[in-house]
Design a protein around this motif. Structure first.
Motif, PDB file in Angstrom:
ATOM      1  N   ALA A  64       0.831  -1.210   0.000  1.00 45.01           N
ATOM      2  CA  ALA A  64       0.000   0.000   0.000  1.00 45.01           C
ATOM      3  C   ALA A  64       0.862   1.255   0.000  1.00 45.01           C
ATOM      4  CB  ALA A  64      -0.943  -0.006   1.209  1.00 45.01           C
ATOM      5  N   VAL A  65       1.946   1.236   0.776  1.00 44.00           N
ATOM      6  CA  VAL A  65       2.868   2.368   0.803  1.00 44.00           C
ATOM      7  C   VAL A  65       3.489   2.564  -0.579  1.00 44.00           C
ATOM      8  CG1 VAL A  65       5.116   3.093   1.704  1.00 44.00           C
ATOM      9  CG2 VAL A  65       3.355   2.287   3.273  1.00 44.00           C
ATOM     10  N   MET A  66       3.867   1.463  -1.223  1.00 40.88           N
ATOM     11  CA  MET A  66       4.437   1.551  -2.564  1.00 40.88           C
ATOM     12  C   MET A  66       3.442   2.244  -3.509  1.00 40.88           C
ATOM     13  SD  MET A  66       5.514  -1.544  -5.152  1.00 40.88           S
ATOM     14  CE  MET A  66       3.822  -2.121  -5.256  1.00 40.88           C
ATOM     15  N   LYS A  67       2.176   1.894  -3.401  1.00 37.44           N
ATOM     16  CA  LYS A  67       1.154   2.494  -4.262  1.00 37.44           C
ATOM     17  C   LYS A  67       0.960   3.977  -3.968  1.00 37.44           C
ATOM     18  CE  LYS A  67      -1.282  -1.753  -5.255  1.00 37.44           C
ATOM     19  NZ  LYS A  67      -2.520  -2.523  -5.165  1.00 37.44           N
ATOM     20  N   MET A  68       1.199   4.385  -2.716  1.00 35.73           N
ATOM     21  CA  MET A  68       1.101   5.803  -2.352  1.00 35.73           C
ATOM     22  C   MET A  68       2.134   6.651  -3.094  1.00 35.73           C
ATOM     23  SD  MET A  68       0.752   5.896   1.755  1.00 35.73           S
ATOM     24  CE  MET A  68      -0.153   4.634   2.598  1.00 35.73           C
ATOM     25  N   LEU A  69       3.216   6.033  -3.505  1.00 34.65           N
ATOM     26  CA  LEU A  69       4.298   6.772  -4.165  1.00 34.65           C
ATOM     27  C   LEU A  69       3.968   7.121  -5.614  1.00 34.65           C
ATOM     28  CD1 LEU A  69       7.375   4.907  -2.683  1.00 34.65           C
ATOM     29  CD2 LEU A  69       6.515   7.176  -2.090  1.00 34.65           C
ATOM     30  N   LYS A  70       2.891   6.603  -6.123  1.00 35.08           N
ATOM     31  CA  LYS A  70       2.366   6.952  -7.448  1.00 35.08           C
ATOM     32  C   LYS A  70       3.431   6.936  -8.535  1.00 35.08           C
ATOM     33  CE  LYS A  70      -1.358   9.506  -5.468  1.00 35.08           C
ATOM     34  NZ  LYS A  70      -1.766  10.694  -4.849  1.00 35.08           N
ATOM     35  N   GLY A  71       3.942   5.748  -8.799  1.00 29.71           N
ATOM     36  CA  GLY A  71       4.886   5.590  -9.894  1.00 29.71           C
ATOM     37  C   GLY A  71       6.348   5.575  -9.482  1.00 29.71           C
ATOM     38  N   ARG A  72       6.656   6.167  -8.343  1.00 29.46           N
ATOM     39  CA  ARG A  72       8.038   6.094  -7.853  1.00 29.46           C
ATOM     40  C   ARG A  72       8.234   4.758  -7.184  1.00 29.46           C
ATOM     41  NH1 ARG A  72       9.049  10.599  -3.919  1.00 29.46           N
ATOM     42  NH2 ARG A  72       6.856  10.311  -3.468  1.00 29.46           N
ATOM     43  N   LYS A  73       9.488   4.298  -7.142  1.00 26.32           N
ATOM     44  CA  LYS A  73       9.768   2.999  -6.521  1.00 26.32           C
ATOM     45  C   LYS A  73      10.018   3.146  -5.029  1.00 26.32           C
ATOM     46  CE  LYS A  73      11.600   0.676 -10.508  1.00 26.32           C
ATOM     47  NZ  LYS A  73      12.679  -0.067 -11.095  1.00 26.32           N
ATOM     48  N   LEU A  74       9.533   2.169  -4.311  1.00 27.76           N
ATOM     49  CA  LEU A  74       9.865   2.031  -2.896  1.00 27.76           C
ATOM     50  C   LEU A  74      10.978   1.005  -2.824  1.00 27.76           C
ATOM     51  CD1 LEU A  74       9.381   2.460   0.131  1.00 27.76           C
ATOM     52  CD2 LEU A  74       7.655   0.646   0.010  1.00 27.76           C
ATOM     53  N   GLU A  75      12.120   1.431  -2.311  1.00 28.44           N
ATOM     54  CA  GLU A  75      13.259   0.529  -2.170  1.00 28.44           C
ATOM     55  C   GLU A  75      13.320   0.053  -0.722  1.00 28.44           C
ATOM     56  OE1 GLU A  75      16.877   2.200  -4.030  1.00 28.44           O
ATOM     57  OE2 GLU A  75      15.540   3.766  -4.794  1.00 28.44           O
ATOM     58  N   LEU A  76      13.722  -1.194  -0.535  1.00 21.30           N
ATOM     59  CA  LEU A  76      13.829  -1.784   0.803  1.00 21.30           C
ATOM     60  C   LEU A  76      15.286  -2.088   1.095  1.00 21.30           C
ATOM     61  CD1 LEU A  76      10.864  -4.337   0.512  1.00 21.30           C
ATOM     62  CD2 LEU A  76      10.782  -1.950   1.264  1.00 21.30           C
ATOM     63  N   ALA A  77      15.674  -1.944   2.353  1.00 17.47           N
ATOM     64  CA  ALA A  77      17.064  -2.212   2.746  1.00 17.47           C
ATOM     65  C   ALA A  77      17.104  -2.882   4.107  1.00 17.47           C
ATOM     66  CB  ALA A  77      17.866  -0.906   2.777  1.00 17.47           C
ATOM     67  N   ASN A  78      18.184  -3.608   4.335  1.00 19.70           N
ATOM     68  CA  ASN A  78      18.463  -4.220   5.642  1.00 19.70           C
ATOM     69  C   ASN A  78      17.387  -5.206   6.085  1.00 19.70           C
ATOM     70  OD1 ASN A  78      20.925  -2.915   6.183  1.00 19.70           O
ATOM     71  ND2 ASN A  78      19.854  -1.094   6.921  1.00 19.70           N
ATOM     72  N   LEU A  79      16.934  -6.066   5.189  1.00 21.35           N
ATOM     73  CA  LEU A  79      15.930  -7.052   5.558  1.00 21.35           C
ATOM     74  C   LEU A  79      16.531  -8.086   6.508  1.00 21.35           C
ATOM     75  CD1 LEU A  79      14.664  -5.749   3.014  1.00 21.35           C
ATOM     76  CD2 LEU A  79      13.761  -7.999   2.466  1.00 21.35           C
ATOM     77  N   THR A  80      15.804  -8.381   7.569  1.00 26.49           N
ATOM     78  CA  THR A  80      16.208  -9.463   8.465  1.00 26.49           C
ATOM     79  C   THR A  80      15.884 -10.787   7.763  1.00 26.49           C
ATOM     80  OG1 THR A  80      14.055  -9.461   9.548  1.00 26.49           O
ATOM     81  CG2 THR A  80      15.790  -8.079  10.548  1.00 26.49           C
ATOM     82  N   PRO A  81      16.472 -11.893   8.213  1.00 23.26           N
ATOM     83  CA  PRO A  81      16.215 -13.174   7.545  1.00 23.26           C
ATOM     84  C   PRO A  81      14.725 -13.531   7.448  1.00 23.26           C
ATOM     85  CG  PRO A  81      18.116 -13.389   8.964  1.00 23.26           C
ATOM     86  CD  PRO A  81      17.524 -12.025   9.234  1.00 23.26           C
ATOM     87  N   ALA A  82      13.957 -13.279   8.491  1.00 22.21           N
ATOM     88  CA  ALA A  82      12.534 -13.624   8.465  1.00 22.21           C
ATOM     89  C   ALA A  82      11.774 -12.788   7.436  1.00 22.21           C
ATOM     90  CB  ALA A  82      11.920 -13.446   9.853  1.00 22.21           C
ATOM     91  N   VAL A  83      12.076 -11.507   7.365  1.00 23.71           N
ATOM     92  CA  VAL A  83      11.403 -10.630   6.402  1.00 23.71           C
ATOM     93  C   VAL A  83      11.853 -10.973   4.981  1.00 23.71           C
ATOM     94  CG1 VAL A  83      11.128  -8.235   5.634  1.00 23.71           C
ATOM     95  CG2 VAL A  83      11.018  -8.802   8.079  1.00 23.71           C
ATOM     96  N   ASP A  84      13.127 -11.268   4.820  1.00 21.39           N
ATOM     97  CA  ASP A  84      13.630 -11.674   3.508  1.00 21.39           C
ATOM     98  C   ASP A  84      12.920 -12.946   3.037  1.00 21.39           C
ATOM     99  OD1 ASP A  84      15.469 -11.445   1.253  1.00 21.39           O
ATOM    100  OD2 ASP A  84      16.438 -13.219   2.096  1.00 21.39           O
ATOM    101  N   LYS A  85      12.678 -13.861   3.952  1.00 20.91           N
ATOM    102  CA  LYS A  85      11.993 -15.109   3.604  1.00 20.91           C
ATOM    103  C   LYS A  85      10.565 -14.843   3.137  1.00 20.91           C
ATOM    104  CE  LYS A  85      11.074 -19.740   5.372  1.00 20.91           C
ATOM    105  NZ  LYS A  85      11.260 -20.655   6.503  1.00 20.91           N
ATOM    106  N   VAL A  86       9.856 -13.936   3.820  1.00 22.22           N
ATOM    107  CA  VAL A  86       8.503 -13.568   3.406  1.00 22.22           C
ATOM    108  C   VAL A  86       8.539 -12.969   2.003  1.00 22.22           C
ATOM    109  CG1 VAL A  86       6.574 -11.983   3.849  1.00 22.22           C
ATOM    110  CG2 VAL A  86       7.597 -13.257   5.741  1.00 22.22           C
ATOM    111  N   MET A  87       9.484 -12.097   1.753  1.00 21.71           N
ATOM    112  CA  MET A  87       9.597 -11.463   0.431  1.00 21.71           C
ATOM    113  C   MET A  87       9.883 -12.500  -0.658  1.00 21.71           C
ATOM    114  SD  MET A  87       8.981  -8.297   0.508  1.00 21.71           S
ATOM    115  CE  MET A  87       8.793  -6.983   1.662  1.00 21.71           C
ATOM    116  N   THR A  88      10.726 -13.454  -0.350  1.00 20.33           N
ATOM    117  CA  THR A  88      11.077 -14.488  -1.326  1.00 20.33           C
ATOM    118  C   THR A  88       9.908 -15.435  -1.575  1.00 20.33           C
ATOM    119  OG1 THR A  88      13.398 -14.349  -0.667  1.00 20.33           O
ATOM    120  CG2 THR A  88      12.721 -16.323  -1.857  1.00 20.33           C
TER     121      THR A  88
END
Length: 119
Positions: A64-88
């Motif tokens: 939802a936050v990504m969509k708020m940016l209206k065309g701009r990219k939301l970049e993510l950094a410093n993912l913990t292993p658990a969050v990285d696993k969800v993303m994958t």
């Protein structure tokens, strides 16, 4: 839910100072993020180094936050292993530009195509 932010180079870095993004915090997360990015013109990088748990509601809040940016990219950094696993597992790592850390995020351009350098 606490979000901190700083302007750095050409970007607004938003640090999630919470250990969870879940159903209990998703609405507050989106509301606070909306207020922060209201003044952001350039890149937006979300630092998730403190987040050790994210459920489907948390993932939905980030989308939802990504969509708020209206065309701009939301970049993510410093993912913990658990969050990285969800993303994958959800293949969201193909939707977001994911950086291993903030230094790498600032050594690359925002034009990086949905690639993950967190491997």
């Amino acid at each position: 839910m606490k979000l901190g932010f700083q302007d750095r180079q050409d970007a607004k870095v938003v640090k999630v100072d919470a250990d969870r993004i879940d159903a209990a915090s998703a609405i507050q997360f989106k509301d606070q993020f909306r207020d922060i990015i209201a003044q952001a013109d350039g890149r937006v990088i979300m630092d998730l180094s403190q987040v050790s748990f994210m459920d489907s509601s948390g993932l939905g809040a980030i989308v939802a936050v990504m969509k708020m940016l209206k065309g701009r990219k939301l970049e993510l950094a410093n993912l913990t292993p658990a969050v990285d696993k969800v993303m994958t597992l959800t293949r969201m790592n193909t939707v977001f530009v994911i950086h291993a850390d903030l230094e790498i995020a600032f050594s690359t351009t925002s034009d990086t195509e949905n690639s993950s350098d967190a491997a």
